[in-house]
Enzyme design. Structure first.
Site, PDB file in Angstrom:
ATOM      1  N   GLU A 180       0.883  -1.174   0.000  1.00  0.00           N
ATOM      2  CA  GLU A 180       0.000   0.000   0.000  1.00  0.00           C
ATOM      3  C   GLU A 180       0.912   1.212   0.000  1.00  0.00           C
ATOM      4  OE1 GLU A 180      -3.115  -0.257  -0.288  1.00  0.00           O
ATOM      5  OE2 GLU A 180      -3.778  -2.114   0.632  1.00  0.00           O
ATOM      6  N   CYS A 211      -2.476   8.860   2.638  1.00  0.00           N
ATOM      7  CA  CYS A 211      -2.253   8.378   1.273  1.00  0.00           C
ATOM      8  C   CYS A 211      -3.464   8.657   0.397  1.00  0.00           C
ATOM      9  CB  CYS A 211      -1.953   6.885   1.298  1.00  0.00           C
ATOM     10  SG  CYS A 211      -3.185   5.942   2.188  1.00  0.00           S
TER      11      CYS A 211
HETATM   12  P1  NAP Z   1       8.354   4.996   4.667  1.00  0.00           P
HETATM   13  O1  NAP Z   1       9.528   5.853   4.924  1.00  0.00           O
HETATM   14  O2  NAP Z   1       8.364   4.153   3.472  1.00  0.00           O
HETATM   15  O3  NAP Z   1       8.145   4.128   5.998  1.00  0.00           O
HETATM   16  C1  NAP Z   1       7.151   3.152   6.090  1.00  0.00           C
HETATM   17  C2  NAP Z   1       7.717   1.935   6.809  1.00  0.00           C
HETATM   18  O4  NAP Z   1       8.680   1.308   5.978  1.00  0.00           O
HETATM   19  C3  NAP Z   1       8.434   2.279   8.107  1.00  0.00           C
HETATM   20  O5  NAP Z   1       8.228   1.247   9.028  1.00  0.00           O
HETATM   21  C4  NAP Z   1       9.895   2.335   7.662  1.00  0.00           C
HETATM   22  O6  NAP Z   1      10.784   2.096   8.724  1.00  0.00           O
HETATM   23  C5  NAP Z   1       9.927   1.210   6.654  1.00  0.00           C
HETATM   24  N1  NAP Z   1      10.969   1.328   5.657  1.00  0.00           N
HETATM   25  C6  NAP Z   1      11.542   2.447   5.153  1.00  0.00           C
HETATM   26  N2  NAP Z   1      12.456   2.122   4.213  1.00  0.00           N
HETATM   27  C7  NAP Z   1      12.469   0.778   4.125  1.00  0.00           C
HETATM   28  C8  NAP Z   1      13.200  -0.163   3.345  1.00  0.00           C
HETATM   29  N3  NAP Z   1      14.115   0.226   2.451  1.00  0.00           N
HETATM   30  N4  NAP Z   1      12.950  -1.476   3.506  1.00  0.00           N
HETATM   31  C9  NAP Z   1      12.028  -1.898   4.388  1.00  0.00           C
HETATM   32  N5  NAP Z   1      11.307  -1.056   5.176  1.00  0.00           N
HETATM   33  C10 NAP Z   1      11.513   0.263   5.032  1.00  0.00           C
HETATM   34  O7  NAP Z   1       7.019   5.810   4.534  1.00  0.00           O
HETATM   35  P2  NAP Z   1       6.558   7.060   5.360  1.00  0.00           P
HETATM   36  O8  NAP Z   1       7.228   8.248   4.793  1.00  0.00           O
HETATM   37  O9  NAP Z   1       6.686   6.803   6.806  1.00  0.00           O
HETATM   38  O10 NAP Z   1       4.992   7.054   5.008  1.00  0.00           O
HETATM   39  C11 NAP Z   1       4.474   7.872   4.057  1.00  0.00           C
HETATM   40  C12 NAP Z   1       4.147   7.146   2.781  1.00  0.00           C
HETATM   41  O11 NAP Z   1       3.249   6.072   3.041  1.00  0.00           O
HETATM   42  C13 NAP Z   1       3.419   8.030   1.810  1.00  0.00           C
HETATM   43  O12 NAP Z   1       3.915   7.839   0.506  1.00  0.00           O
HETATM   44  C14 NAP Z   1       1.979   7.553   1.911  1.00  0.00           C
HETATM   45  O13 NAP Z   1       1.206   7.840   0.790  1.00  0.00           O
HETATM   46  C15 NAP Z   1       2.163   6.111   2.146  1.00  0.00           C
HETATM   47  N6  NAP Z   1       0.969   5.516   2.741  1.00  0.00           N
HETATM   48  C16 NAP Z   1       0.218   4.665   1.998  1.00  0.00           C
HETATM   49  C17 NAP Z   1      -0.942   4.123   2.503  1.00  0.00           C
HETATM   50  C18 NAP Z   1      -1.784   3.193   1.683  1.00  0.00           C
HETATM   51  O14 NAP Z   1      -2.636   2.531   2.272  1.00  0.00           O
HETATM   52  N7  NAP Z   1      -1.611   3.111   0.389  1.00  0.00           N
HETATM   53  C19 NAP Z   1      -1.333   4.443   3.800  1.00  0.00           C
HETATM   54  C20 NAP Z   1      -0.551   5.307   4.541  1.00  0.00           C
HETATM   55  C21 NAP Z   1       0.614   5.830   3.990  1.00  0.00           C
HETATM   56  P3  NAP Z   1      11.579   3.307   9.430  1.00  0.00           P
HETATM   57  O15 NAP Z   1      10.553   4.195  10.044  1.00  0.00           O
HETATM   58  O16 NAP Z   1      12.434   2.628  10.428  1.00  0.00           O
HETATM   59  O17 NAP Z   1      12.361   3.999   8.344  1.00  0.00           O
END
Ligand code: NAP
Length: 455
Positions: free
Chosen positions: A228, A262
């Site tokens: 997602e 999102c």
């Molecule tokens: P993020 O940086 O990708 O973090 C999300 C999760 O992934 C965190 O637990 C993070 O851990 C982990 N993570 C980061 N890099 C990783 C990697 N290379 N390998 C494995 N895990 C990794 O996202 P965010 O900035 O917190 O969240 C915002 C994004 O989420 C936006 O793009 C939003 O649109 C999207 N989102 C989508 C939905 C949906 O349902 N489609 C819902 C909510 C949010 P760490 O915190 O330890 O880095």
């Protein structure tokens, strides 16, 4: 990224956590595996009793959990309370429906009896974001646990106390040890955990780079993933629309969760006939929003979750203005405040080549566009690499039919706010990800759909 609670409203570091050691990860994976062997055998009624108890605990202690979310990532307390209540709802939904969703499905074939049986897979890893620290986890955990799987949560590093509270809720509800565990680890540990034989599948909600990385690692290990990811959802208003309703929903949708959702509407695509009136009202409403302390009931917009998000958002806004876009309101951090506050912002006249047209703005920033008619509206709506949700406003049936069939999105809402609902599947297409959460489809993502044929 350090694992820590840093209050986004003040910048104060309140608590830091050491990531758990490799031996502890190993012990937790083993515990999950052992727990699964027994847990999968339990009847649905037993799991449902625990899931209902989890809902009771969420409802009873909603203020405690809501305050923790507000403290760690800055959403308004009133919205955090709503989030806890929604978590209770999803627990009750799956407690009630799981047995039916997992029941055998007969098929008429050349066998004397043939049917489909749904069975749990085992330990599932959930990598979750900070923006809905409770909801994102519960919408994974409620169906996964009711199906008989066990869950391991790697939550975002800025919401560790929420992550620990969620594990505590499942323990207090009575779920056996090892059925739901939080792993306080950084993103650097995810690849190894996914590769472990005991993990059977994974789900990630977050950014595109994180999704790519998890999918690559899961691919290498031939494991299923649900992703997602981000979105730049269109909000289309045609000339026949109920303008007052569209306008107030547009503000709600863009500002939900301080703009960090999102499925927030991010691009407002307006029919020429109503564009001036809509934009005037939009600017007025944005300027009336109260930005400030998320704990106060009168606050509409709290801080962004981290200083990095604030900086990235402001860079996007300044780049968009430099590319020729017009700033209608906002356009800067709220400098008199110590936290990560950003003014509600509207950008218009965005040039065709501006990178902003392809980006997700993860904060209180709206992009507005004018279109000559429905063909242009649909083409513009579909012109990004994302495909999460879409909201379209019209009272003309032929127009809503076209939006339903032609918008490239995982969900289309006509004359309403795009939202998640346990009764409907949720997910995206294109670079917004794949797979579905919620409803019966979400539950079936992490099961073995076993074909049975008996002569
Ligand atoms: P993020 O940086 O990708 O973090 C999300 C999760 O992934 C965190 O637990 C993070 O851990 C982990 N993570 C980061 N890099 C990783 C990697 N290379 N390998 C494995 N895990 C990794 O996202 P965010 O900035 O917190 O969240 C915002 C994004 O989420 C936006 O793009 C939003 O649109 C999207 N989102 C989508 C939905 C949906 O349902 N489609 C819902 C909510 C949010 P760490 O915190 O330890 O880095």
């Amino acid at each position: 990224m350090a694992i820590a609670t840093i209050n986004p409203a003040t910048g104060e570091t309140l608590k830091t956590f050491e990531p758990i050691a490799d031996e502890v990860i190993e012990a937790k994976l083993e515990l999950a595996q052992q727990a699964f062997k027994k847990y999968r055998q339990l009847p649905f009624e037993q799991r449902a009793l625990w899931m209902q108890k989890a809902a009771d605990i969420l409802e009873r202690d909603r203020e405690i959990y809501a305050e923790m979310m507000t403290l760690e990532m800055g959403k308004t307390l009133k919205s955090a309370i709503g989030e806890v209540e929604k978590c209770a709802l999803v627990c009750r939904y799956y407690a009630k429906n799981a047995a039916q969703f997992m029941a055998d499905v007969p098929a008429t074939t050349d066998a004397s009896s043939s049917f489909v049986r749904y069975q749990p897979l085992g330990p599932i890893l959930a990598v979750m974001p900070w923006n809905f620290p409770f909801w994102q986890v519960f919408r994974f955990a409620a169906p996964a646990l009711m199906a008989g799987n066990v869950g391991l949560l790697k939550h975002a590093s800025n919401v560790p106390q929420c992550a620990l509270k969620i594990e505590e809720i499942f323990t207090l509800a009575g779920f056996p040890e090892g059925v739901f565990q939080t792993l306080l680890v950084g993103a650097d540990k995810v690849a190894d955990i996914v590769a472990d034989d005991r993990i059977k599948a994974a789900t990630l909600t977050g950014s595109e780079p994180a999704g790519e990385s998890l999918a690559a690692n899961a691919g290498k290990n031939l494991k299923k993933v649900v992703l997602e990811l981000g979105g730049s959802d269109p909000f289309i208003v045609m000339s026949s629309a109920d303008l007052a309703a569209a306008l107030s929903t547009a503000v709600t949708s863009r500002m939900l969760n301080n703009g960090q959702s999102c499925i927030a509407a991010k691009r407002f695509i307006l029919a020429e006939e109503i564009a001036d009136e809509f934009i005037t009202g939009f600017v007025e409403k944005f300027e009336q929003l109260k930005v400030g302390d998320p704990m106060l009931p009168e606050t509409d917009i709290g801080p962004l979750a981290t200083p990095a998000i604030l900086k990235d958002l402001d860079n996007q806004v300044q780049t968009c203005i430099q590319s020729g876009a017009k700033l209608l309101t906002g356009g800067r951090p709220l400098s008199e405040n110590a936290g990560n506050f950003y003014l509600p912002t509207i950008l218009a006249d965005i040039p065709p080549k501006a990178s902003a047209r392809q980006e997700e703005f993860f904060g209180p920033v709206a992009l507005v566009f004018r279109v000559a008619g429905i063909d242009e509206a649909i083409a513009l709506a579909n012109s990004t690499s994302f495909g999460l949700g879409a909201s379209a406003w019209t009272t003309v049936n032929s127009e809503s039919d076209r939006f339903i069939s032609e918008l490239e999105a995982g969900a289309v809402f006509i004359n309403g706010l795009v939202k998640s609902d346990p009764r409907l599947p949720f997910g995206g297409i294109k670079r917004s990800g794949y797979g579905r959460e919620l409803s019966i489809q979400g539950m079936h993502e992490f099961v073995n759909i076993k074909t049975v044929w008996v002569k």
